[in-house]
Design a protein around this motif. Structure first.
Motif, short mmCIF file in Angstrom:
data_model
loop_
_atom_site.label_atom_id
_atom_site.label_comp_id
_atom_site.label_asym_id
_atom_site.label_seq_id
_atom_site.Cartn_x
_atom_site.Cartn_y
_atom_site.Cartn_z
N SER A 190 0.66 -1.26 -0.08
CA SER A 190 -0.09 -0.10 -0.08
C SER A 190 0.82 1.34 0.07
O SER A 190 0.50 2.15 -0.69
N PRO A 191 1.84 1.32 0.69
CA PRO A 191 2.86 2.74 0.67
C PRO A 191 3.21 2.90 -0.77
O PRO A 191 3.36 4.11 -1.18
N ILE A 192 3.29 1.78 -1.71
CA ILE A 192 3.84 2.22 -3.16
C ILE A 192 2.65 2.29 -4.02
O ILE A 192 2.63 3.12 -4.96
N LEU A 193 1.50 1.78 -3.54
CA LEU A 193 0.31 1.94 -4.52
C LEU A 193 -0.48 3.33 -4.30
O LEU A 193 -0.94 3.82 -5.05
N ALA A 194 -0.41 3.74 -3.07
CA ALA A 194 -1.29 5.05 -2.65
C ALA A 194 -0.16 5.83 -2.02
O ALA A 194 -0.09 5.45 -0.53
N ASN A 195 0.18 6.73 -2.51
CA ASN A 195 1.14 7.85 -1.78
C ASN A 195 1.18 9.12 -2.65
O ASN A 195 0.94 8.96 -3.90
N ASN A 196 1.49 9.99 -1.93
CA ASN A 196 1.54 11.27 -2.66
C ASN A 196 2.82 11.76 -2.95
O ASN A 196 3.19 12.85 -3.28
N LYS A 197 3.98 10.79 -2.72
CA LYS A 197 5.23 10.92 -3.17
C LYS A 197 5.43 10.30 -4.44
O LYS A 197 5.06 9.04 -4.52
N PRO A 198 6.26 10.90 -5.38
CA PRO A 198 6.43 10.15 -6.50
C PRO A 198 7.44 8.90 -6.48
O PRO A 198 8.33 9.01 -5.49
N VAL A 199 7.34 7.70 -7.22
CA VAL A 199 7.94 6.54 -7.31
C VAL A 199 9.37 7.21 -7.60
O VAL A 199 10.40 6.73 -6.90
N ALA A 200 9.60 7.92 -8.57
CA ALA A 200 10.72 8.11 -9.33
C ALA A 200 10.71 9.76 -9.69
O ALA A 200 9.39 9.92 -10.01
N LEU A 201 11.68 10.36 -9.50
CA LEU A 201 11.60 11.72 -9.96
C LEU A 201 12.85 12.20 -10.43
O LEU A 201 13.90 11.72 -10.10
N LYS A 202 12.75 12.81 -11.57
CA LYS A 202 14.02 13.35 -12.32
C LYS A 202 13.79 14.99 -12.31
O LYS A 202 13.09 15.54 -12.64
N TYR A 203 14.72 15.38 -11.29
CA TYR A 203 14.49 17.07 -11.01
C TYR A 203 16.11 17.66 -11.08
O TYR A 203 17.17 17.25 -10.52
N LEU A 213 9.80 8.14 -2.64
CA LEU A 213 9.08 6.90 -1.87
C LEU A 213 9.97 6.15 -0.86
O LEU A 213 9.66 5.75 0.05
N LEU A 214 10.99 5.75 -1.42
CA LEU A 214 11.85 4.87 -0.58
C LEU A 214 12.81 5.45 0.34
O LEU A 214 13.26 5.26 1.30
N PHE A 215 13.34 6.60 -0.26
CA PHE A 215 14.59 7.34 0.54
C PHE A 215 13.88 8.86 0.74
O PHE A 215 13.10 9.48 0.28
N LYS A 216 14.51 9.16 2.02
CA LYS A 216 14.27 10.86 2.54
C LYS A 216 15.45 11.58 1.98
O LYS A 216 16.35 11.05 2.05
N TYR A 217 15.06 12.69 1.24
CA TYR A 217 15.96 13.53 1.09
C TYR A 217 15.74 15.02 1.74
O TYR A 217 14.68 15.46 1.82
N ARG A 218 16.87 15.40 2.07
CA ARG A 218 16.76 16.60 2.72
C ARG A 218 16.34 17.66 2.12
O ARG A 218 15.29 18.55 2.74
N THR A 238 8.76 19.70 0.91
CA THR A 238 8.11 19.79 -0.63
C THR A 238 6.94 19.07 -0.96
O THR A 238 6.56 18.15 -0.44
N ASP A 239 5.85 19.93 -1.75
CA ASP A 239 4.61 19.09 -2.05
C ASP A 239 5.10 19.07 -3.45
O ASP A 239 5.42 19.60 -4.38
N PHE A 240 5.06 17.73 -3.72
CA PHE A 240 5.54 16.96 -4.84
C PHE A 240 4.49 17.29 -6.23
O PHE A 240 5.13 17.39 -7.11
N LYS A 241 3.28 17.63 -5.74
CA LYS A 241 2.54 17.83 -6.68
C LYS A 241 2.81 18.98 -7.30
O LYS A 241 2.52 19.45 -8.59
N GLU A 242 3.09 20.00 -6.46
CA GLU A 242 3.34 21.44 -6.86
C GLU A 242 4.66 21.25 -7.94
O GLU A 242 4.87 21.98 -8.81
N LEU A 243 5.57 20.53 -7.30
CA LEU A 243 6.82 20.44 -7.96
C LEU A 243 6.75 19.89 -9.32
O LEU A 243 7.33 20.41 -10.40
N SER A 244 5.80 18.83 -9.53
CA SER A 244 5.60 18.08 -10.48
C SER A 244 5.06 19.04 -11.73
O SER A 244 5.50 18.80 -12.84
N LYS A 245 4.24 19.99 -11.22
CA LYS A 245 3.63 20.86 -12.46
C LYS A 245 4.68 21.78 -12.96
O LYS A 245 4.72 22.58 -13.90
N LYS A 246 5.78 22.16 -12.11
CA LYS A 246 6.74 23.17 -12.46
C LYS A 246 7.80 22.24 -13.39
O LYS A 246 8.82 23.08 -13.82
#
Lengths: 333, 330
Positions: free
Chosen positions: A40-53, A61-66, A71-79
């Motif tokens: 369930s943490p992978i199926l339903a979460n508001n953090k992206p599984v993979a992100l290229k930024y 989703l797997l690691f914490k980044y300082r 960060t609100d990832f949804k806002e981030l992904s729009k940008k």
């Protein structure tokens, strides 16, 4: 011949179970439920599984980044622009994520099963809630099967005064309406999922104990137990190695039905407000939340209700399948 | 020579709904080292109870060993603690039973059941124990032992299962093997093979044997000395040949008469009714005073109905429990 040679009892049971198509399908559905609960943490979460930024890869989703702590990832992904991208889980909402802009939305494109009064995604909450329901079912039944096996085996094997005492204890326990007993216990304990498991576990063992006691009474008279004694086996060895495996098959059936019962009890407890403390999602708690909006927000009550109904039904069907597979004991030999 | 096992005045009873039942009511016998001893009698005469008492396998309650002594290795088995008697079972005295298939646990392979004996008593590793088990299966003359060891009891025939039981019982080379009707559930050809196997193995391992049966043929084929039992009493005790050629107790004489196939040539061509001992075995709950065989006995005299005769040495090494036989001889 080679097939006959390798046929053991458990194998025959599996074979007969697989011939029962409905039970097999239900068993697969249980497995799917487990996969959903585990992942369930992978199926339903508001953090992206993979992100290229900015040219770098991240797996929030797997690691914490300082740099992404708040960060609100949804806002981030729009940008995101150019080669940057973000892959979100299938249900891109966390079960505890409030969104007051989309309160009580009916099922639709963005929220497949709608949202509740705080804008939380119902599907996400249901996926996370399956963890509570399944783990309560399994662990509570695990507790009471262990207690039941131990007490039932002692009563059935040793008989006499011990049996009389334990049988009276079982009868006294049966006299209490289980559900109210559980509520009483829960009322004294701090609300937590573990206390629910323990409460169900310590009240539900009577059925298993009686069953195991009966099996032991029957099997302890059998020739192979006498032969084992004549060979100098210790009591504990006879009880746990020789009699128990022969008595387990019917217990498996009871345990399967028991899981369905425990899921219902947990849902009922959560519905009554004795369940897991908020904001943890559970199916019963979702139902409980839906009460105030039942007039118009049909999705709030329907989907968790359907989930409970289906889960309980498939457990019961699997239980029946196992029972039917075990019942014609060693018929084909 | 000191006998291996001596049973003195054993009395065992069971509490039943109909009252207290004396299943064994005074049995005395001794089994020498390397001797094959037989106990014969009809159903319910207490022969199995006698055997179970030796290993203290009588369930208490409802059963109870009322009196007697069972001497084995300088100790009275009836006075041993639970743990002490457990250590004797399987290791020094073993037992095999009537229903070979039911005597094996249905959920384990036969090999693992034999191996368990080694694991428990000799603390062997799993692998070593398995090899010893296969070795035992070979010894009881089952072909293809490696393969058979991996099978479950229900996949084997009754005769095979009895061989497996023998392998388990003999695994630790006990000094005494008690075989309680080992061939009753098997068909006749298999019977002969199993008896031969028991004979050979007890010989080879220098073991004593107590064979319990209701089949005179089995007794004649196997044992050196026989005890005849009737309603929980030993009524005659002598060498096998002696019993067959020269039975003394009226009950034993009746048994010999009732055996089909005796004097076959004399009777050839004539259809003859099988001889039966008149009357019925009295209910063990309602035994008459005096000799229990009185109602069926051709030699019965009034004093037989009053007092119980003792088991007395009528001729050298030929013991019999009867007033009248004694008189005839003198």
């Amino acid at each position: 011949m080679s097939e006959l040679k390798s046929a053991s009892f458990s194998r025959m049971v599996v074979q007969r179970f697989r011939q029962d198509r409905i039970a097999t399908i239900c068993f697969l559905m249980i497995l799917i439920l487990f996969v959903i609960a585990i992942f369930s943490p992978i199926l339903a979460n508001n953090k992206p599984v993979a992100l290229k930024y900015q040219g770098k890869f991240y797996f929030p989703l797997l690691f914490k980044y300082r740099q992404f702590v708040s960060t609100d990832f949804k806002e981030l992904s729009k940008k995101l622009t150019g080669p940057d991208f973000a892959i979100f889980p299938v249900v891109p909402y966390s079960p505890t994520e409030y969104d007051l802009m989309s309160v009580l939305q009916p099922p639709g494109r963005s929220h497949w099963l709608g949202t509740d009064d705080r804008g939380r995604d119902v599907l996400s909450r249901m996926i996370w809630g399956s963890r509570v329901s399944l783990s309560v079912g399994f662990i509570a039944v695990g507790i009471y099967v262990l207690i039941g096996i131990f007490l039932g085996a002692m009563a059935g094997y040793y008989g006499g005064g011990l049996d009389a005492g334990l049988s009276r204890l079982i009868e006294v326990m049966i006299c209490f309406p289980t559900f109210f007993l559980i509520i009483t216990i829960i009322a004294f304990l701090p609300p937590s999922i573990y206390n629910i498991m323990i409460a169900i576990g310590f009240t539900g063992w009577t059925g298993v104990a009686r069953l195991i006691r009966g099996e032991f009474l029957k099997i302890r008279q059998s020739a192979y137990v006498e032969a084992e004694k004549a060979l100098g086996a210790k009591d504990l060895r006879i009880i746990f190695r020789h009699i128990l495996p022969n008595a387990l098959a019917p217990t498996l059936v009871v345990a399967t039905f028991g899981v369905a019962d425990a899921i219902l009890i947990e849902s009922a407890l959560s519905f009554l407000g004795f369940g897991v403390p908020p904001p943890t999602a559970s199916w019963g708690e979702l139902l409980s939340q839906s009460r105030s909006y039942i007039d118009f927000a049909w999705w709030l009550a329907s989907f968790p209700g359907i989930a409970i109904f289906i889960t309980v039904t498939i457990y019961n069907l699997v239980g029946e399948g196992i029972r039917d597979a075990i019942d014609p004991r060693l018929k084909e030999t | 020579m000191e006998p291996l096992l001596r049973v003195e005045d054993l009395k065992v009873g069971f509490q039943t709904e109909g009252g207290f039942l004396r299943a064994v009511d005074g049995v005395d016998f001794a089994v020498n080292k390397k001797e094959r001893f037989g106990i014969i009698g009809e159903s319910g005469c207490g022969k199995s109870v006698t055997a179970l008492s030796i290993l203290r396998l009588i369930q208490e309650p409802p059963g109870k060993i009322l009196s007697g002594k069972i001497w084995f290795g300088g100790k009275n088995l009836l006075e041993l603690g639970k743990e002490e008697i457990r250590k004797i079972r399987g290791k020094r005295i073993s037992m095999i039973f009537q229903e070979p298939v039911a005597s094996l646990n249905p959920v384990f392979t036969v090999g693992s059941q034999i191996a368990e004996v080694f694991q428990v008593h000799e603390k062997l590793s799993r692998h070593q124990a398995w090899n010893r088990a296969v070795e035992m299966i070979k010894q009881v003359r089952i072909p293809d032992p490696e393969q058979r060891a991996k099978e479950y009891p229900h996949q084997l025939s009754g005769g095979m299962c009895q061989r497996i039981m023998i392998a388990m019982a003999l695994a630790l080379s006990p000094e005494l093997l008690i075989a309680d009707e080992p061939t009753t559930a098997l068909d006749v050809t298999i019977q002969a093979q199993i008896l031969e196997l028991i004979n050979d193995l007890t010989d080879k391992m220098g073991m004593s044997l107590i064979l319990i049966t209701h089949d005179l043929g089995v007794i004649a084929q196997t044992v050196e000395r026989v005890m005849v039992m009737y309603t929980g009493l030993s009524v005659e005790l002598a060498a096998t040949e002696e019993i067959f050629d020269h039975p003394l107790h009226p009950y034993t004489i009746g048994l010999m008469e009732a055996m089909p196939g005796r004097d076959l040539q004399a009777k050839a061509g004539r259809k003859q009714k099988l001889y039966t001992i008149p009357g019925l075995v009295p209910s063990p709950l309602d035994l008459p005073p005096g000799c229990p065989f009185q109602e069926r006995c051709p030699l019965v005299k009034p004093h037989c109905r009053e007092a119980m005769p003792l088991l007395e040495e009528n001729e050298p090494n030929h013991w019999v429990r009867c007033f009248e036989v004694k008189k005839n001889e003198n």
